[in-house]
Structures are given as C-alpha cells and as structure tokens.
Design a protein around this motif. Sequence first.
Motif, PDB file in Angstrom:
ATOM      1  N   UNK A  44       0.773  -1.238   0.000  1.00  0.00           N
ATOM      2  CA  UNK A  44       0.000   0.000   0.000  1.00  0.00           C
ATOM      3  C   UNK A  44       0.801   1.282   0.000  1.00  0.00           C
ATOM      4  N   UNK A  45       2.129   1.197  -0.066  1.00  0.00           N
ATOM      5  CA  UNK A  45       2.947   2.406   0.042  1.00  0.00           C
ATOM      6  C   UNK A  45       2.767   3.321  -1.161  1.00  0.00           C
ATOM      7  N   UNK A  46       2.868   2.783  -2.362  1.00  0.00           N
ATOM      8  CA  UNK A  46       2.792   3.646  -3.546  1.00  0.00           C
ATOM      9  C   UNK A  46       1.446   4.358  -3.630  1.00  0.00           C
ATOM     10  N   UNK A  47       0.373   3.652  -3.328  1.00  0.00           N
ATOM     11  CA  UNK A  47      -0.950   4.281  -3.369  1.00  0.00           C
ATOM     12  C   UNK A  47      -1.050   5.412  -2.349  1.00  0.00           C
ATOM     13  N   UNK A  48      -0.487   5.207  -1.162  1.00  0.00           N
ATOM     14  CA  UNK A  48      -0.530   6.239  -0.125  1.00  0.00           C
ATOM     15  C   UNK A  48       0.306   7.449  -0.530  1.00  0.00           C
ATOM     16  N   UNK A  49       1.479   7.213  -1.099  1.00  0.00           N
ATOM     17  CA  UNK A  49       2.330   8.314  -1.557  1.00  0.00           C
ATOM     18  C   UNK A  49       1.638   9.109  -2.658  1.00  0.00           C
ATOM     19  N   UNK A  50       1.030   8.402  -3.583  1.00  0.00           N
ATOM     20  CA  UNK A  50       0.344   9.066  -4.702  1.00  0.00           C
ATOM     21  C   UNK A  50      -0.824   9.918  -4.196  1.00  0.00           C
ATOM     22  N   UNK A  51      -1.584   9.379  -3.245  1.00  0.00           N
ATOM     23  CA  UNK A  51      -2.721  10.125  -2.704  1.00  0.00           C
ATOM     24  C   UNK A  51      -2.259  11.397  -2.001  1.00  0.00           C
ATOM     25  N   UNK A  52      -1.169  11.302  -1.265  1.00  0.00           N
ATOM     26  CA  UNK A  52      -0.648  12.473  -0.553  1.00  0.00           C
ATOM     27  C   UNK A  52      -0.183  13.545  -1.547  1.00  0.00           C
ATOM     28  N   UNK A  53       0.517  13.139  -2.587  1.00  0.00           N
ATOM     29  CA  UNK A  53       1.015  14.093  -3.574  1.00  0.00           C
ATOM     30  C   UNK A  53      -0.128  14.735  -4.354  1.00  0.00           C
ATOM     31  N   UNK A  54      -1.152  13.965  -4.647  1.00  0.00           N
ATOM     32  CA  UNK A  54      -2.291  14.498  -5.397  1.00  0.00           C
ATOM     33  C   UNK A  54      -2.965  15.638  -4.645  1.00  0.00           C
ATOM     34  N   UNK A  55      -2.972  15.552  -3.308  1.00  0.00           N
ATOM     35  CA  UNK A  55      -3.562  16.625  -2.507  1.00  0.00           C
ATOM     36  C   UNK A  55      -2.635  17.825  -2.399  1.00  0.00           C
ATOM     37  N   UNK A  56      -1.327  17.583  -2.473  1.00  0.00           N
ATOM     38  CA  UNK A  56      -0.351  18.651  -2.248  1.00  0.00           C
ATOM     39  C   UNK A  56       0.020  19.412  -3.506  1.00  0.00           C
TER      40      UNK A  56
END
Length: 296
Positions: A44-56
């Motif tokens: 689940x790391x890549x999905x979590x990183x992508x979600x965080x960047x999408x918001x930022x």
Amino acid sequence: MIHSMTGYASGQGAAEGYRWSWELRSVNGRGLDLRLRAPDWIDGLEAALRAHLTKAVTRGNVTLSLRVQRETGETAVRLNTALVDQLLAAMQDVEARAKATGVTLTPPTSADIVGLRGVLDSGSESDDTSALKAALMAEFAPLVDDFNAMRASEGAALRHVLARQLHEVAELVGKASALLDTRQADIDAQFRRNMARILQDTENLDEGRVAQELAVLAVKTDITEEIDRLRAHVAAALELLETGGAVGRKLDFLMQEFNREANTLCSKAQMSALTELGLALKVVVDQMREQVQNVE
C-alpha cells in the motif's frame, strides 16, 4: 500565494531495521503527471504516496524516487522450498520429453537452480511492512512540506516579476491611449487630402458612398476597444496574482488574449509612435508568457 511548478526536496531516514533515501522533484507540465519509483514489496505504500502528492500538488511533472534497504547485518537469506519443488518437478517433465524425442540435455547444477529468480529471498517481501510504511509516511509529510516551501518561494519570485511586467503593460497602454487624439487628427487630415483628390477627378460623387466609406474607416481605425480590453486583462491578471492558488492555466489564457490585442493594435496603428508602442507591448507579453509557463 502562487506556486512555481519547479521544486526539489530530498531526505534520508532509518527505522524498523531499514534505512532509506528520498528525492522529490518537479518541472512544469500541462497537467499533473506523477511518476513514482517506490518499493513494491511495501504493501500500500505507492498508493498512499500518490494520494498524498495528489492533494499537495495541482499541476506539474512530479518525480518521486524512494530507495529502501535493510540495515547492514540484518539480512536473512531464505530458500523458497515450495518454488524449488515446483522447479524440480518441471525439470523432470522436461527431461522425460527430451528423452522421448532423442534430445540429450545437460543436467543443471544446484547453482543454476539457486540463481533462478525467487528461489532465494532476503525475507523483505514476506515480512509485515505496515510499521515500515507508517514510518515512511510520517517522514514523507515534512518532505512534501519542504518541497512545497521551495515551490512557494519560487512562486513569490514569479509573482514579483509578473506584477512588474503587468504594470509595464499598463504604462504602455496608457501611452497608447494618450496618442489617440493626435492619431485621430492625423487620420482625419489624411482622409481629407484623399477626398480632395477624389473630388477633383470625379463628377457626380455619391454622397451616400462617401458616408459609408467614412463609417468603414472609423471602424477599421478605432482602437479604443483594444485599449479597454488590455486594461481589463491587466486588472484580471493582477487579481489572479493576488488571489493565488492554481492560477497558471487562467494566466496562460490571459497571455493569449494580451497577444491578440497587441497584434490588433499594431495592425490598426497607422502611426509610427503607436506601432512602436504595440511592438514594445508584444515584447513584454512574450516575456510574461515565458514566466507564466512555470506557474502552477
């Protein structure tokens, strides 16, 4: 506050028997393009990183690189016995088929088998990686903050440059507006001279046609609308800079409108001083367009 699409941040960390290094960078782009290189064995790391960047981040070509390694001395190599059993069974079938067709195969060595992918592993992929993921995500948040701080700093510099260029446009438009009365007088005088020549050489002049030509000339030479629109564009662009946020696309559209009005101003000029102002305006607009390409 506006942000630049250019940014960079890096960092290193260690926890849970692992050490890692980050590198986060971005350049300008038409939309948001996220390219992540992260270990796929951390659930689940890549999905979590992508979600965080999408918001930022709203816009730009963003590249994230994460390298994770076990701390020295903690790697435990294990043999995947289930896979070995499958490989041995498959090898027996291959040898039997080869013998049936008269083909002689060279017997594989244990080194050949161990060298196959998946036969040996360090245990990383089978471990519970939830704690490691939590540690990485806790460190990723401040990394993104540093990344955005750089983008904000670059954005502040862009805002200063664009505001100065917009005020320069406003000054040029003001100078063009000040020339309108003089320009109109020159156009009227030129028209009278032309009409005088026509009246000398033409009998039975159609007064209706003359009035029509006068109306057409007035429309073709009138640049008040262009000047009004340029002033409106300056006000709109300054408001966007003041509002902040992801305004890059709107500013880019305004740059196209600025360029359109500057071209029309030059084509209608009919006065050397006004033509010079129109060309100077085009130069400033081109400079602004280059800067706007980096605004998020």
